[in-house]
Design a protein around this motif. Structure first.
Motif, short mmCIF file in Angstrom:
data_model
loop_
_atom_site.label_atom_id
_atom_site.label_comp_id
_atom_site.label_asym_id
_atom_site.label_seq_id
_atom_site.Cartn_x
_atom_site.Cartn_y
_atom_site.Cartn_z
N ILE A 153 11.87 0.88 8.17
CA ILE A 153 12.02 -0.14 9.21
C ILE A 153 13.38 -0.03 9.88
O ILE A 153 13.50 -0.17 11.11
CB ILE A 153 11.80 -1.54 8.61
CG1 ILE A 153 10.33 -1.72 8.21
CG2 ILE A 153 12.21 -2.63 9.60
CD1 ILE A 153 10.01 -3.09 7.64
N ALA A 154 14.41 0.22 9.07
CA ALA A 154 15.75 0.39 9.65
C ALA A 154 15.80 1.58 10.59
O ALA A 154 16.42 1.52 11.67
CB ALA A 154 16.78 0.55 8.54
N MET A 155 15.14 2.67 10.22
CA MET A 155 15.09 3.84 11.09
C MET A 155 14.28 3.53 12.34
O MET A 155 14.65 3.95 13.45
CB MET A 155 14.46 5.01 10.33
CG MET A 155 15.29 5.55 9.18
SD MET A 155 16.69 6.54 9.71
CE MET A 155 15.86 8.01 10.30
N LEU B 145 21.76 0.62 12.49
CA LEU B 145 22.73 1.59 11.99
C LEU B 145 23.37 1.15 10.67
O LEU B 145 23.59 1.97 9.78
CB LEU B 145 23.81 1.83 13.04
CG LEU B 145 23.33 2.45 14.36
CD1 LEU B 145 24.50 2.66 15.31
CD2 LEU B 145 22.61 3.77 14.10
N ALA B 146 23.67 -0.14 10.55
CA ALA B 146 24.29 -0.62 9.32
C ALA B 146 23.36 -0.43 8.12
O ALA B 146 23.78 0.04 7.05
CB ALA B 146 24.68 -2.09 9.47
N HIS B 147 22.09 -0.78 8.30
CA HIS B 147 21.13 -0.63 7.21
C HIS B 147 20.87 0.84 6.93
O HIS B 147 20.71 1.25 5.76
CB HIS B 147 19.83 -1.34 7.57
CG HIS B 147 18.93 -1.54 6.39
ND1 HIS B 147 17.63 -2.02 6.51
CD2 HIS B 147 19.11 -1.32 5.07
CE1 HIS B 147 17.08 -2.08 5.32
NE2 HIS B 147 17.96 -1.66 4.42
N ILE B 148 20.83 1.66 7.97
CA ILE B 148 20.63 3.10 7.77
C ILE B 148 21.78 3.69 6.96
O ILE B 148 21.57 4.48 6.04
CB ILE B 148 20.50 3.81 9.13
CG1 ILE B 148 19.18 3.42 9.82
CG2 ILE B 148 20.56 5.33 8.95
CD1 ILE B 148 19.04 3.97 11.21
N PHE B 149 23.00 3.28 7.29
CA PHE B 149 24.16 3.79 6.56
C PHE B 149 24.12 3.35 5.10
O PHE B 149 24.44 4.13 4.20
CB PHE B 149 25.44 3.30 7.23
CG PHE B 149 26.69 3.84 6.59
CD1 PHE B 149 27.10 5.15 6.81
CD2 PHE B 149 27.47 3.04 5.76
CE1 PHE B 149 28.24 5.65 6.22
CE2 PHE B 149 28.61 3.53 5.16
CZ PHE B 149 29.00 4.84 5.40
N GLU B 150 23.69 2.11 4.87
CA GLU B 150 23.59 1.62 3.49
C GLU B 150 22.55 2.41 2.71
O GLU B 150 22.76 2.78 1.54
CB GLU B 150 23.24 0.13 3.51
CG GLU B 150 23.20 -0.52 2.13
CD GLU B 150 21.84 -0.45 1.47
OE1 GLU B 150 21.78 -0.48 0.22
OE2 GLU B 150 20.84 -0.34 2.21
N ARG B 151 21.41 2.70 3.34
CA ARG B 151 20.37 3.51 2.69
C ARG B 151 20.87 4.93 2.44
O ARG B 151 20.55 5.55 1.42
CB ARG B 151 19.12 3.56 3.57
CG ARG B 151 18.38 2.26 3.73
CD ARG B 151 17.65 1.85 2.47
NE ARG B 151 18.43 0.93 1.65
CZ ARG B 151 18.06 0.47 0.47
NH1 ARG B 151 16.93 0.88 -0.07
NH2 ARG B 151 18.82 -0.36 -0.20
N LEU B 152 21.64 5.43 3.39
CA LEU B 152 22.19 6.79 3.26
C LEU B 152 23.11 6.88 2.06
O LEU B 152 23.05 7.84 1.28
CB LEU B 152 22.93 7.16 4.54
CG LEU B 152 23.21 8.64 4.80
CD1 LEU B 152 21.92 9.40 4.98
CD2 LEU B 152 24.10 8.80 6.02
N MET B 153 23.96 5.87 1.88
CA MET B 153 24.87 5.87 0.74
C MET B 153 24.10 5.74 -0.57
O MET B 153 24.44 6.39 -1.57
CB MET B 153 25.86 4.71 0.87
CG MET B 153 26.81 4.80 2.06
SD MET B 153 27.85 6.29 2.05
CE MET B 153 26.95 7.34 3.19
N LYS B 154 23.07 4.91 -0.58
CA LYS B 154 22.29 4.74 -1.80
C LYS B 154 21.50 6.00 -2.13
O LYS B 154 21.35 6.37 -3.31
CB LYS B 154 21.34 3.55 -1.65
CG LYS B 154 20.62 3.18 -2.94
CD LYS B 154 19.84 1.89 -2.78
CE LYS B 154 19.19 1.48 -4.11
NZ LYS B 154 18.43 0.21 -3.99
#
Length: 493
Positions: free
Chosen positions: A308-310, A315-324
């Protein structure tokens, strides 16, 4: 009269040019153990993994403290502390994952269609047929070469016009055979095989055999020229000179040998060690199960929760998913690396008694991106340098354009290996490979500088681009494109 030994010429360096490069260079000239093998006399440094742990734990520890006191017993204590913090932090994530999702793994989660399995097996068994075709082509060429050598003294021309035409026809036949090997399988994977895992295995097998076909054709072409023109060849080939190497057994050995570079002769190990083979085979099984578990239990939920973020470009949620995702993707990648390059290839080499087992070097200590690409996958690196980079340098190309061609070639293969099985040619893998060129240029001065600070900075850049920017971002993009294509934009609960 003492026999003169032929010493193979070295591959061209950055500043050298070979006037007439030959594809007959003996890449595998001596037996060597793998970097992490117990047979190796020296133990590699693992400072790169220490740097990775520091990057992961940077919110908790000051890197200057680690860098200042990382020596002797203090280094051991610090590493123990880092490992303890990593274990504690990841145990929390494990418990959080279990409480949120429960047990997600299951034997029915593969969703393998019978048609995909059948077509995948058909592709697997059809691909080696192109090796048989290559053998027939070279057998024909070898017969022509024998006849030409027998009548060569009767003409002033070293290569009569008819012979040159025949060699062009041989080259065309090899090119057509190799093209069909890759294109037919790629079309079947893209249009007919829905499961991405089966498609990836088929495409990977096709690419490997395709590269072997190219190496077989290039090497035998230059061996044939050396045979007709009485040019020297590497000494290791003396036990199986051209055209005696054109046998079905010789090609079959190359097919199964853990290398992409054809040679008539390879260094061999003394005997087959059953205990060594069973250990490596057991490691492959265990690590494969671990990869399957980590993917289903941790990676897939994280990827699904990013859809959904994608879709909304949050962008903030995408970055958080990327880090996780970065942590689990790194663990999965390391398991895959060890399973393939340390365990799998060593097990195969033991069966084939293949002596040169330097399938990788200490890439984790790379002080630059260039160092990483030269050390992490030696079979591919050796193919690229022997059959693409060195010939271009021999034709007068400068280092920069020749390296660009190597990465362009690799970028196309990466996009095929990822995009075709997922039915999404979106160019992320292609662009990611080409983006390595400026990163290599940026980190090259750090590799040449003396001192631990420069190498540490270069190693940190490598790990950051590898763990945070590279693989997790590509995984998010292709998973999103795959889900969008299958109308599956729905996060896990």
């Amino acid at each position: 009269m003492e026999e003169t030994k032929v010493v193979p010429a070295p591959l061209p360096t950055k500043d050298s040019i070979i006037p007439k490069y030959k594809h007959t260079l003996a890449i595998h000239s001596k037996a060597r153990p793998s970097c992490l093998s117990h047979d190796r006399q020296t133990t590699p440094s693992f400072i790169g993994f220490r740097n990775l742990m520091v990057l992961v734990l940077s919110p908790f520890l000051k890197y200057q403290f680690i860098n200042k006191y990382s020596s002797g017993c203090v280094e051991v204590l610090i590493l123990d502390l880092l490992v303890s913090i990593l274990v504690a932090g990841n145990l929390r994530l494990v418990m959080e994952n279990f409480m949120k999702y429960g047990v997600l793994i299951g034997f029915s989660s593969g969703n393998f269609r019978p048609g995909d399995v059948q077509l995948g097996l058909l592709c697997y068994f059809m691909i080696p047929c192109h090796l048989l075709v290559a053998y027939i082509i070279e057998l024909t060429a070898a017969g022509q070469a024998r006849a030409a050598q027998a009548t060569q003294k009767k003409t002033d021309e070293s290569k009569p016009v008819k012979l040159r035409v025949r060699w062009k026809l041989i080259a065309f036949a090899h090119a057509l055979n190799a093209t069909l090997c890759l294109s037919v399988t790629s079309a079947a994977v893209y249009w007919n095989i829905d499961h991405p895992l089966i498609g990836t295995l088929c495409e990977l097998h096709a690419v490997i055999v395709w590269l072997k076909l190219l190496s077989y054709a290039f090497t035998n072409r230059d061996l044939r020229d050396s045979y007709l023109e009485s040019h020297p060849v590497p000494e290791i080939y003396a036990s199986c000179p051209y055209p005696e190497n054109i046998t079905l057994g010789n090609l079959t050995y190359f097919w199964w040998a853990p290398t992409l570079v054809y040679q008539p002769v390879y260094p061999r190990s003394a005997n087959f060690r059953m205990g060594f083979f069973l250990k490596r085979f057991g490691e492959v099984i265990g690590l494969s199960v671990a990869i399957w578990f980590l993917t289903q239990q941790y990676a897939v939920p994280t990827l699904r929760n990013s859809l959904i973020a994608m879709d909304r470009v949050n962008l903030a949620h995408i970055f958080e998913r990327l880090m996780k995702l970065s942590t689990i993707s790194t663990v999965i990648w390391l398991c895959g690396f060890f399973a393939i390059f340390q365990s799998g290839l060593n097990a195969l080499a033991e069966v084939m008694r293949f002596g040169d087992r330097e399938f990788y070097a200490d890439w984790w200590n790379s002080a630059s991106l260039g160092g990483y690409w030269r050390t992490w996958n030696r079979p591919v690196y050796q193919f690229m340098k022997r059959h693409i980079y060195a010939p271009l340098r021999g034709r007068g190309w400068r280092h920069g354009p020749a390296s660009t061609m190597v990465f362009l070639f690799s970028a196309v293969l990466h996009e095929m290996l990822v995009g075709l099985p997922t039915k999404n040619i979106i160019g992320v893998a292609f662009a990611g490979m080409l983006f390595q060129l400026p990163l290599i240029a940026v980190t090259l001065p750090l590799e040449k500088m003396h001192g631990t600070s420069a190498s540490t900075v270069g190693n940190a850049i490598f790990w950051t681009s590898f763990c945070l920017v590279g693989q997790p971002f590509a995984a998010l993009c292709y998973f999103f494109a795959y889900s969008l294509r299958n109308q599956d934009i729905a996060p896990a609960s």
